[in-house]
Design an enzyme around this catalytic site. Structure first.
Site, PDB file in Angstrom:
ATOM      1  N   LYS A 116       0.845  -1.207   0.000  1.00 45.92           N
ATOM      2  CA  LYS A 116       0.000   0.000   0.000  1.00 45.92           C
ATOM      3  C   LYS A 116       0.881   1.259   0.000  1.00 45.92           C
ATOM      4  CE  LYS A 116      -3.361   2.311   3.009  1.00 45.92           C
ATOM      5  NZ  LYS A 116      -4.114   2.207   4.279  1.00 45.92           N
ATOM      6  N   GLU A 124      11.162  -4.350   3.792  1.00 46.90           N
ATOM      7  CA  GLU A 124      11.298  -5.763   3.409  1.00 46.90           C
ATOM      8  C   GLU A 124      10.806  -5.973   1.974  1.00 46.90           C
ATOM      9  OE1 GLU A 124       9.682  -4.536   6.082  1.00 46.90           O
ATOM     10  OE2 GLU A 124       9.677  -5.964   7.745  1.00 46.90           O
ATOM     11  N   GLY A 162      -4.205  -2.375   5.707  1.00 48.24           N
ATOM     12  CA  GLY A 162      -3.593  -3.598   5.184  1.00 48.24           C
ATOM     13  C   GLY A 162      -4.269  -4.849   5.705  1.00 48.24           C
ATOM     14  N   ARG A 163      -4.547  -4.877   7.017  1.00 49.47           N
ATOM     15  CA  ARG A 163      -5.108  -6.081   7.613  1.00 49.47           C
ATOM     16  C   ARG A 163      -6.579  -6.279   7.263  1.00 49.47           C
ATOM     17  NH1 ARG A 163      -3.596  -2.310  11.148  1.00 49.47           N
ATOM     18  NH2 ARG A 163      -5.145  -1.284  12.497  1.00 49.47           N
ATOM     19  N   GLU A 201      -3.080  -6.124  15.598  1.00 51.35           N
ATOM     20  CA  GLU A 201      -2.633  -4.828  15.081  1.00 51.35           C
ATOM     21  C   GLU A 201      -3.767  -3.801  15.206  1.00 51.35           C
ATOM     22  OE1 GLU A 201      -1.266  -3.964  10.788  1.00 51.35           O
ATOM     23  OE2 GLU A 201       0.627  -4.227  11.864  1.00 51.35           O
ATOM     24  N   HIS A 212      -1.815 -32.251  19.405  1.00 48.59           N
ATOM     25  CA  HIS A 212      -0.527 -32.915  19.698  1.00 48.59           C
ATOM     26  C   HIS A 212       0.565 -31.892  19.958  1.00 48.59           C
ATOM     27  CE1 HIS A 212      -2.491 -36.643  18.406  1.00 48.59           C
ATOM     28  NE2 HIS A 212      -3.065 -35.857  17.515  1.00 48.59           N
ATOM     29  N   LYS A 241      10.803   0.082  13.174  1.00 50.18           N
ATOM     30  CA  LYS A 241      11.256   0.304  11.794  1.00 50.18           C
ATOM     31  C   LYS A 241      12.318   1.405  11.759  1.00 50.18           C
ATOM     32  CE  LYS A 241       6.828  -0.786   9.510  1.00 50.18           C
ATOM     33  NZ  LYS A 241       5.704  -0.226   8.700  1.00 50.18           N
TER      34      LYS A 241
HETATM   35  O1  F6P Z   1       2.848  -3.713  10.055  1.00 51.52           O
HETATM   36  C1  F6P Z   1       2.678  -2.427   9.626  1.00 51.52           C
HETATM   37  C2  F6P Z   1       2.069  -2.427   8.246  1.00 51.52           C
HETATM   38  O2  F6P Z   1       1.826  -1.108   7.851  1.00 51.52           O
HETATM   39  C3  F6P Z   1       0.779  -3.234   8.155  1.00 51.52           C
HETATM   40  O3  F6P Z   1      -0.325  -2.559   8.670  1.00 51.52           O
HETATM   41  C4  F6P Z   1       0.724  -3.471   6.684  1.00 51.52           C
HETATM   42  O4  F6P Z   1      -0.206  -4.493   6.338  1.00 51.52           O
HETATM   43  C5  F6P Z   1       2.178  -3.864   6.416  1.00 51.52           C
HETATM   44  O5  F6P Z   1       2.935  -3.036   7.296  1.00 51.52           O
HETATM   45  C6  F6P Z   1       2.617  -3.689   4.966  1.00 51.52           C
HETATM   46  O6  F6P Z   1       2.435  -2.362   4.595  1.00 51.52           O
HETATM   47  P1  F6P Z   1       2.472  -2.013   3.005  1.00 51.52           P
HETATM   48  O7  F6P Z   1       1.305  -2.717   2.366  1.00 51.52           O
HETATM   49  O8  F6P Z   1       2.363  -0.522   2.963  1.00 51.52           O
HETATM   50  O9  F6P Z   1       3.782  -2.523   2.467  1.00 51.52           O
END
Ligand code: F6P
Length: 554
Positions: A209, A215, A269-270, A355, A386, A515
């Protein structure tokens, strides 16, 4: 009268605390013995989901008091504001309009005054066009070969939901196109995702987003280099697509604007499973099945907006979660799908719930004086039996458990060569039997274990006291629509809990500090010369230890 600043100072909260005191010595056994119709009365349906919450520690009086609490907290008003596109994400001044993603064609969905409905439909159509191109073999790479593998590069909400859904709907996946995921910046993940893939036939979907997640950008850069090394720099545009709210950043990365699918700032995102963040899912199961999933979401959204609290499952289950968390003091909540393919659901719900409600400050900035979001964890049954079920049955803490079970095996199993359908039926009966048995054992304990109230039993090691709450969600089979219904049920429960606690369930400020700290540390770990370190003694020592182990000067 608007919602109070501190819900725990209200008469409704105090009434629940008193009620819990009266319930403290009541066992689930007693509740069932006193009320033969209990199981029916505490079972309700939403869409294809039949939800049996009779093994929760609730009575009619509990429900009455919880509904009164919801009314005092303005839960219905906050849910209404959410689906109406109000800026309920107050700290970011945004709407949380994930319901608009699945409202269906022709539905008006306002966010910040503008109707987002047409934009949502446009992106769904663009998603479908790309999915159809790939699934039909018409989407060609730079060398003219059809795309046969799609790798989703994303993390958090840009990975957990889509990956969970691709796994859950494996029965509906395309028979030729392989879908893989790389989320962690650990290089082994990208390496695994790329293993045995041909760059000429691989499309990367960079799903972010913000298009700024470290990452994701690291993985995307390495994937870009992988394509360029094999096919040349000019091939990148043919082998990349993006899903983002920051179009310019994606273009800057080298992605063809025609291959960029849109996200909006009013989708967290979630909460984005019904959005283009699930591009890879639509490629896997196809646009029609994806629409069925959206219809499943929509059925629960409709239930949320149409039903009064006392007959509203997302509201009731969210209130039961508050009852368990704040009045029984249960610190966690387990989600245990009796379905291997649904095994990633607890991880997705972990982000969704934790979150959203892992917060300690209310919307008005004041600190909460009560516990908020629980730990949400779990794993597929029967495997959990288990590993962690010993703790579930006899641990000193109690975790209310949500069991999810389907009446029929996954639809693609029948006709599998070498697997007899009678055997598969037996497998499935065993799977379902174990699910039902676990809920029974948790609720009522072990007969040979005596009366469950600590009576003088010969073998106290074996005694299961029972009285451990659970909910059982049963559906006919795991389909795209049922998956959408399940996810929507949990999305709305998270929002209901946050509304009671008065927190913002739609931002995630707590993830920013880590971060920010990681950037400088990464440079200090990698620098050619020994870095000047200004951290705490432990972090400084760890940086030096890491550099020594990597043979870098300290
Ligand atoms: O964990 C923080 C966060 O902003 C989440 O809310 C989101 O789903 C994830 O990092 C990835 O963010 P993006 O879609 O902006 O890469």
């Amino acid at each position: 009268m608007g919602p109070p600043a501190d819900i725990s100072t209200t008469a409704e909260w105090r009434a629940l605390a008193d009620h819990q005191g009266q319930m403290a010595s009541v066992h689930l056994r007693d509740l069932f013995a006193a009320d033969p119709g209990r199981a029916d009365r505490f079972t309700a349906a939403v869409g294809d989901l039949v939800v049996d919450w009779s093994r929760q520690r609730v009575t009619d009086r509990t429900v009455e008091l919880l509904v009164a609490l919801a009314s005092r907290a303005g839960v219905v008003e906050r849910m209404g504001a959410m689906v109406a596109g109000a800026p309920v994400n107050a700290t970011e001044g945004r709407a949380a309009l994930h319901t608009a993603l699945r409202a269906g064609p022709g539905s008006a969905a306002p966010a910040g005054g503008a109707d987002v409905g047409p934009g949502v439909q446009r992106e769904l159509e663009r998603m479908a066009a790309l999915a159809d191109q790939i699934r039909s073999g018409r989407k060609l790479g730079a060398t003219g070969q059809p795309i046969t593998a799609v790798v989703n590069i994303g993390i958090g909400g840009s990975a957990l939901g889509p990956r969970m859904a691709c796994e859950a709907l494996g029965a509906f996946r395309h028979d030729r196109v392989r879908c893989r995921f790389a989320s962690n910046v650990d290089g082994s993940e990208l390496a695994t995702a790329l293993s045995s893939l041909d760059p000429a036939e691989t499309l990367f979907v960079v799903s972010s987003k913000s298009f700024a997640t470290v990452e994701t950008l690291a993985n995307a850069a390495s994937a870009r280099a992988w394509v360029a090394a094999a096919l040349g720099e000019g091939a990148v545009a043919d082998h990349f697509a993006a899903v983002t709210a920051d179009r310019q950043a994606a273009v800057g990365f080298g992605i063809d604007p025609a291959s960029i699918l849109g996200l909006w700032d009013w989708v967290g995102g979630r909460f984005s499973l019904a959005s283009a963040a699930s591009m890879v899912l639509m490629i896997a199961i196809g646009p029609e099945r994806f629409s069925e999933m959206l219809a499943g979401f929509r059925a629960v959204d409709q239930h949320l907006t149409d039903r009064p609290p006392a007959a509203n499952l997302p509201v009731l289950l969210g209130l039961v979660a508050v009852w368990n968390r704040n009045f029984w003091g249960f610190p966690t909540r387990a989600v245990i799908p009796y379905s291997s393919r649904l095994g990633l659901l607890p991880a997705h719900l972990g982000q969704l719930d934790m979150e959203s409600n892992g917060k300690q400050v209310r919307l008005d900035g004041s600190p909460v004086s009560y516990p908020t979001g629980p730990v949400v964890w779990g794993g597929a049954g029967t495997d959990g039996q288990h590993s962690f079920h010993q703790w579930l049955h006899q641990g000193t803490d109690i975790a209310p458990a949500d069991f999810i079970v389907f009446a029929e095996p996954d639809p693609d199993l029948a006709g599998r060569p070498g697997l007899d359908s009678r055997d598969l039926d037996r497998h499935h009966d065993l799977l379902a039997a174990n699910c039902l048995a676990q809920a029974e054992a948790l609720a009522f304990g072990s007969a040979e274990g005596g009366d469950g109230d600590g009576g003088d039993e010969p073998d106290r090691h074996r005694r299961c006291a029972g009285n451990r709450p659970s909910t059982v969600i049963m559906a006919p089979r795991l389909t795209p629509s049922v998956l959408g219904q399940i996810v929507a049920l949990y999305e709305h429960q998270a929002a209901v809990q946050g509304a009671v606690w008065g927190v913002n369930s739609f931002d995630q400020p707590g993830v920013e500090l880590g971060k920010r700290l990681a950037g400088p540390i990464a440079a200090e770990l990698a620098s050619a010369d020994p870095p000047e370190l200004g951290h705490d003694a432990a972090t400084n020592a760890l940086i030096r230890r890491y550099r020594r182990l990597r043979g870098r000067p300290c």
